[in-house]
Design an enzyme around this catalytic site. Structure first.
Site, short mmCIF file in Angstrom:
data_model
loop_
_atom_site.label_atom_id
_atom_site.label_comp_id
_atom_site.label_asym_id
_atom_site.label_seq_id
_atom_site.Cartn_x
_atom_site.Cartn_y
_atom_site.Cartn_z
N ASP A 17 -4.03 -2.34 -4.12
CA ASP A 17 -3.58 -3.05 -5.30
C ASP A 17 -2.94 -4.35 -4.81
OD1 ASP A 17 -2.72 -3.49 -8.04
OD2 ASP A 17 -0.73 -2.86 -7.39
N ASP A 19 -0.36 -6.76 -6.76
CA ASP A 19 1.06 -6.93 -7.08
C ASP A 19 1.86 -5.68 -6.70
OD1 ASP A 19 1.03 -9.54 -8.80
OD2 ASP A 19 -0.59 -8.32 -9.61
N ASP A 176 1.03 0.99 -6.03
CA ASP A 176 2.45 1.25 -6.30
C ASP A 176 2.70 1.62 -7.75
OD1 ASP A 176 1.93 -1.45 -7.22
OD2 ASP A 176 4.10 -1.70 -7.37
#
Length: 229
Positions: A17, A19, A176
């Site tokens: 991922d 960000d 996250d």
């Protein structure tokens, strides 16, 4: 580092991922949100307040910063204003998380392709990757509007695996946010939680169902190497 990492087969590629996993973009995303707050006569919010919501993008930041949510009359105009503000500052403070540069070098030295699968729109993803000087190094970059569905749908991850030429079952996805892990599970991919990331949401991280939780980027390398021949 916690969780199992006895992969069904050796990991041959790693997808991230963007960000809160590959890069710390919270400062620039928070600055865009605070631009909207100041325009409304409100005080800027501290980054510590905004950081846990950064992985949710405009939806999450407008929600926590202005208490306006999808479906509210004001949301869509504010979303557009947020995106315009973000475009103006998206490379001001964004940087790789500590240890990520070393991890990418290790993967490249081992001839393990790596790439990015994010829900960030394409017009933001590429400038961020270019600002990090990573655009040419990634084997694949899939944005939120690159395919017909965004995460937690598996299609973006499966498309990235196809572009990288590695089977999903041999590709580790690192994220996250809960939807990252859900997307990996739906795609039949091993998954890892980026314990250094934003980790927003109401569900406790141990309940996400990831194969492994890694406090530091180099823990990904350790986990991947543990099962390589």
């Amino acid at each position: 580092m916690s969780g199992r990492h006895a992969w069904a087969q050796p990991i041959r590629a790693v997808l991230f991922d963007l960000d809160g996993t590959l890069a710390d973009t919270a400062g620039d995303l928070g600055a865009a949100l605070n631009t909207l707050r100041v325009a409304r006569g409100l005080e800027p919010l501290p980054l510590a307040t905004l950081r846990p919501h950064a992985s949710a993008g405009a939806r999450g930041l407008i929600g926590v910063g202005l208490d306006i949510h999808p479906g509210d009359d004001e949301f869509e105009p504010l979303r557009q204003a947020f995106l315009d503000a973000y475009m103006a500052c998206l490379a001001d403070s964004t940087c790789l998380f500590d240890g990520m540069a070393e991890l990418l070098l290790r993967l490249e030295a081992a001839n393990m392709p790596w790439g990015v699968v994010t829900n960030k729109p394409h017009r933001f993803t590429l400038p961020v990757m270019a600002g990090l000087q990573l655009q040419a190094r990634a084997a694949t970059i899939i944005s939120g509007d690159s395919t017909a569905h965004a995460k937690p749908h598996p299609l973006p991850l499966l498309t990235a695996c196809e572009q990288a030429g590695i089977a999903a079952s041999a590709t580790l996805y690192v994220g996250d946010d809960l939807r990252d892990i859900q997307a990996a599970q739906a795609a039949g991919m091993p998954s890892a939680v980026a314990g250094w990331g934003y980790l927003g949401g109401d569900t406790p991280v141990p309940d996400w169902g990831a194969d492994i939780i890694c406090p530091h980027p180099m823990d990904i390398w350790s986990a991947v190497q543990a099962e390589r021949p």
